[in-house]
Each structure stands twice: as structure tokens, then as C-alpha cells.
Design a protein around this motif. Structure first.
Motif, PDB file in Angstrom:
ATOM      1  N   UNK A 169      -3.623  -1.814  -0.430  1.00 25.00           N
ATOM      2  CA  UNK A 169      -2.489  -1.299   0.187  1.00 25.00           C
ATOM      3  C   UNK A 169      -2.964   0.143   0.951  1.00 25.00           C
ATOM      4  N   UNK A 170      -2.111   1.026   1.571  1.00 22.09           N
ATOM      5  CA  UNK A 170      -2.594   2.046   2.332  1.00 22.09           C
ATOM      6  C   UNK A 170      -2.859   3.055   1.218  1.00 22.09           C
ATOM      7  N   UNK A 228      -5.220   1.808  -4.824  1.00 25.25           N
ATOM      8  CA  UNK A 228      -5.615   0.648  -4.537  1.00 25.25           C
ATOM      9  C   UNK A 228      -6.911   0.318  -3.846  1.00 25.25           C
ATOM     10  N   UNK A 229      -7.359   1.224  -2.945  1.00 26.71           N
ATOM     11  CA  UNK A 229      -8.489   0.991  -2.130  1.00 26.71           C
ATOM     12  C   UNK A 229      -9.881   1.523  -3.235  1.00 26.71           C
ATOM     13  N   UNK A 251      -9.209  -4.370   3.848  1.00 25.79           N
ATOM     14  CA  UNK A 251      -8.170  -4.545   4.944  1.00 25.79           C
ATOM     15  C   UNK A 251      -7.018  -4.225   4.316  1.00 25.79           C
ATOM     16  N   UNK A 252      -6.313  -3.292   5.136  1.00 21.80           N
ATOM     17  CA  UNK A 252      -4.980  -2.786   4.430  1.00 21.80           C
ATOM     18  C   UNK A 252      -3.747  -3.831   4.874  1.00 21.80           C
ATOM     19  N   UNK A 253      -2.961  -3.905   3.978  1.00 22.78           N
ATOM     20  CA  UNK A 253      -1.912  -4.793   4.045  1.00 22.78           C
ATOM     21  C   UNK A 253      -0.481  -4.031   3.714  1.00 22.78           C
ATOM     22  N   UNK A 254       0.501  -4.396   4.195  1.00 20.94           N
ATOM     23  CA  UNK A 254       1.857  -3.736   3.813  1.00 20.94           C
ATOM     24  C   UNK A 254       2.422  -4.611   2.732  1.00 20.94           C
ATOM     25  N   UNK A 261      -2.897  -4.174  -5.627  1.00 26.17           N
ATOM     26  CA  UNK A 261      -1.629  -3.800  -4.860  1.00 26.17           C
ATOM     27  C   UNK A 261      -0.966  -3.010  -6.117  1.00 26.17           C
ATOM     28  N   UNK A 262       0.287  -3.093  -6.329  1.00 21.75           N
ATOM     29  CA  UNK A 262       1.023  -2.158  -7.466  1.00 21.75           C
ATOM     30  C   UNK A 262       1.723  -3.163  -8.564  1.00 21.75           C
TER      31      UNK A 262
END
Length: 160
Positions: free
Chosen positions: A68-69, A73-74, A89-92, A114-115
Motif C-alpha cells: 500500500x501507499x 507496508x513498503x 508496486x503500490x495498490x489501493x 497490506x493491513x
């Protein structure tokens, strides 16, 4: 001779279409964060966990790494992305387009970070069932593995 050539081409084409493509997803929640601010870094323990994820998955060759942004997470996915020479790669995570995502990742081995409130839903969307619940805020060790081969989907949840 033409009939033989036609038969050979038909058999070769049929066998190509009979082979099913396998796509494998590895989904994890971000590691421990430094504080409760919205876009915080990982804590020291979180960076250690990110390194442990990389070690646990060291024999997996990833074709793509998604996060995620948010920094946490990154930072969780970065050791795996670096080892595989991939850019994250960033995803929503709030509104993922699962059909598009599946099409873009077809035949690949993919890591998704992710979360606690998004990864189980992502897994559920991939498998087409409401099977997994939100992850407890104190749990940072779930690994979900989803494999899609043709019409067959398998899913596992492991705890590290």
C-alpha cells in the motif's frame, strides 16, 4: 503429408491450451510499527520481522511485489523486493480491482503487503469466499497463500 502436418499442429495447439496457468499469491500484514501515527515507519522489531519474512520466503522467486501507499507496508515488503530485484508496486488497499489485479498477475508469483483490516478481505476476494476475518491488532505473523490454477483455487493460512 498435409494431413499429417495438420494433425501435428492440432495436437501441439491442443496441448498448449490444455496447460493451465498457475498464479500464486503470498499475502502478509505489515510488521510492527514505530507509533500510532497514520504513516509511521516500522519499529526496530518491525524491521526485524521484515527481515524474518524475507528469510522465511527466501526460496520463493517473486515476479511482483505489491504494498500500500504507507511506509510500514513498503518497509515490510522491501527486503523481499530487493532480493528479487523488483520495484514495489503500490495498490489501493481500500478499493482493489480484483478482476484487473488477477489479470495483471496471471501466471506470476506475487507478494502483497497490506493491513490487518485489508489483507483478509483481499484473500477472500481472490478465493471468492468470505472465509477470513480481520487480523487482530497484536498479530503480525499471518501468511496467506492463495494458488489459482485454471478453475481450481487453494488457500492456506500459516502463522509465523
Amino acid at each position: 503429408m498435409r494431413k499429417l502436418l495438420f494433425l501435428f499442429l492440432f495436437i501441439m495447439t491442443s496441448s498448449l491450451y490444455a496447460q493451465e496457468v498457475t498464479t500464486t499469491y503470498f499475502l502478509i500484514r505489515h510488521a510492527e510499527k514505530a507509533d500510532q501515527s497514520k504513516d509511521t515507519d516500522l519499529s526496530e522489531k518491525g524491521f526485524e520481522r521484515a527481515a524474518k519474512w524475507d528469510q522465511a520466503l527466501q526460496h520463493i522467486s517473486f515476479d511482483a511485489v505489491y504494498a500500500t501507499v504507507y511506509k510500514r507496508t513498503q518497509q515490510t515488503a522491501l527486503p523481499i523486493a530487493d532480493r528479487n530485484h523488483k520495484t514495489i508496486i503500490i495498490y489501493d488497499h481500500k478499493n482493489p480491482d480484483i478482476p484487473k489485479f488477477k489479470k495483471e498477475t496471471l501466471g506470476k508469483t506475487v507478494l502483497i503487503a497490506g493491513h490487518s483490516n485489508s489483507i483478509p478481505g483481499f484473500v477472500n476476494a481472490l478465493i471468492g469466499k468470505s472465509k477470513y476475518k480481520e487480523i487482530d491488532e497484536t498479530n503480525f505473523g499471518n501468511l496467506y497463500i492463495v494458488t489459482i490454477k485454471g478453475d481450481a483455487t487453494t488457500d492456506y493460512q500459516l502463522q509465523f
